[in-house]
Scaffold this active site. Structure first.
Site, PDB file in Angstrom:
ATOM      1  N   ARG A 103       0.822  -1.193   0.000  1.00  0.00           N
ATOM      2  CA  ARG A 103       0.000   0.000   0.000  1.00  0.00           C
ATOM      3  C   ARG A 103       0.857   1.243   0.000  1.00  0.00           C
ATOM      4  O   ARG A 103       1.804   1.368   0.781  1.00  0.00           O
ATOM      5  CB  ARG A 103      -0.922   0.005   1.234  1.00  0.00           C
ATOM      6  CG  ARG A 103      -1.888   1.169   1.262  1.00  0.00           C
ATOM      7  CD  ARG A 103      -2.917   1.005   2.357  1.00  0.00           C
ATOM      8  NE  ARG A 103      -2.332   1.067   3.687  1.00  0.00           N
ATOM      9  CZ  ARG A 103      -3.057   1.166   4.796  1.00  0.00           C
ATOM     10  NH1 ARG A 103      -4.374   1.183   4.732  1.00  0.00           N
ATOM     11  NH2 ARG A 103      -2.473   1.230   5.977  1.00  0.00           N
ATOM     12  N   THR A 107      -1.369   7.594  -0.782  1.00  0.00           N
ATOM     13  CA  THR A 107      -2.603   7.499  -1.567  1.00  0.00           C
ATOM     14  C   THR A 107      -3.514   6.370  -1.096  1.00  0.00           C
ATOM     15  O   THR A 107      -4.699   6.339  -1.451  1.00  0.00           O
ATOM     16  CB  THR A 107      -2.282   7.259  -3.054  1.00  0.00           C
ATOM     17  OG1 THR A 107      -1.667   5.968  -3.198  1.00  0.00           O
ATOM     18  CG2 THR A 107      -1.326   8.327  -3.569  1.00  0.00           C
ATOM     19  N   ASP A 202      -0.810  -3.683  12.377  1.00  0.00           N
ATOM     20  CA  ASP A 202      -0.286  -4.140  11.094  1.00  0.00           C
ATOM     21  C   ASP A 202      -0.013  -5.637  11.184  1.00  0.00           C
ATOM     22  O   ASP A 202       0.879  -6.079  11.904  1.00  0.00           O
ATOM     23  CB  ASP A 202       0.999  -3.385  10.755  1.00  0.00           C
ATOM     24  CG  ASP A 202       1.507  -3.712   9.358  1.00  0.00           C
ATOM     25  OD1 ASP A 202       1.907  -4.873   9.123  1.00  0.00           O
ATOM     26  OD2 ASP A 202       1.499  -2.810   8.491  1.00  0.00           O
ATOM     27  N   ASP A 205       3.624  -6.816  10.332  1.00  0.00           N
ATOM     28  CA  ASP A 205       4.591  -6.506  11.381  1.00  0.00           C
ATOM     29  C   ASP A 205       4.413  -7.421  12.588  1.00  0.00           C
ATOM     30  O   ASP A 205       5.391  -7.852  13.213  1.00  0.00           O
ATOM     31  CB  ASP A 205       4.452  -5.055  11.815  1.00  0.00           C
ATOM     32  CG  ASP A 205       4.968  -4.072  10.771  1.00  0.00           C
ATOM     33  OD1 ASP A 205       5.620  -4.533   9.807  1.00  0.00           O
ATOM     34  OD2 ASP A 205       4.720  -2.868  10.901  1.00  0.00           O
TER      35      ASP A 205
END
Length: 213
Positions: A103, A107, A202, A205
């Site tokens: 990603r 944006t 995340d 992660d």
């Protein structure tokens, strides 16, 4: 597009432990593996099968076997790798492809950086696996990727989903193909930077640690 929320006490329990910020990576990986196995049971309800004759110790009978060509499981890198063992445990005959998406943090759009998939997916059932259905950008890109190669039967398996991401997939995919989304839970919303709330952080992660690139 069809949405299936796999509501089960064991699933809710494992999701709760995953959410806990104090759950360490080794435990997190183990729980994801267990959770995906439960989700895979739901996601494979419509896997294609054929009749197969076998001999038991007593007689001959007709059973069921996974049809050819076998399904293909596609983890969306890198977090989707943490879900692969849980899927292949229930579908050991499946082939495995890889699709690398990341990603753009400005944006929030998905960018393809790697793929290892057959050019022709005609007649193949495809299982896309990615822990988080957040904005929906990565999943839509992955769905479009396999549809362009001939797939018409696509099942997406995710741990958590945001309503915004579900709506985005529904808007972009519509009824053009047989697409299903199987999730453990649908969360409240996305925050201002596109993370699922309450979420679990995340997923990549938490599975593998933080990698600077």
């Amino acid at each position: 597009m069809r949405l299936h929320v796999a509501d089960h006490p064991l699933i809710r329990h494992k999701v709760t432990v995953l959410r806990d910020k104090n759950t360490k990576s080794p435990t997190f990986r183990l729980l994801v593996d267990e959770l995906v196995t439960l989700l895979a049971y739901e996601a494979t309800r419509d896997v294609r099968v054929v009749e197969r004759e076998v001999e038991t110790p007593l007689t001959t009978t007709t059973g069921t076997a996974i049809a050819d060509p076998p399904p293909i499981i596609v983890p969306i890198l890198r977090a989707g790798l943490g879900m692969l063992d849980g899927m292949t445990r229930l579908l050991p005959s499946a082939e495995v492809g890889f699709l690398g998406l990341k990603r753009d943090e400005e944006t929030l759009e998905a960018i393809t950086y790697a793929n290892r998939l057959p050019d022709d997916l005609t007649g193949r059932q495809v299982f896309l696996i990615d822990p988080m259905l957040a904005t929906g950008g990565s999943l839509v890109m992955a769905i479009e990727y396999v549809l362009e190669r001939g797939a018409t039967d696509v099942t997406c398996v995710c741990l958590l989903a945001a309503p915004e991401g579900i709506a985005h997939v529904q808007e972009k995919v519509g009824d053009r193909a047989d697409v299903s989304v199987v999730v453990a839970q649908v969360d409240e919303k996305l925050n201002e930077v596109g993370y699922i709330v309450p979420g679990l952080g995340d997923a990549g992660d938490r599975l593998y640690g933080i990698v600077d690139v």
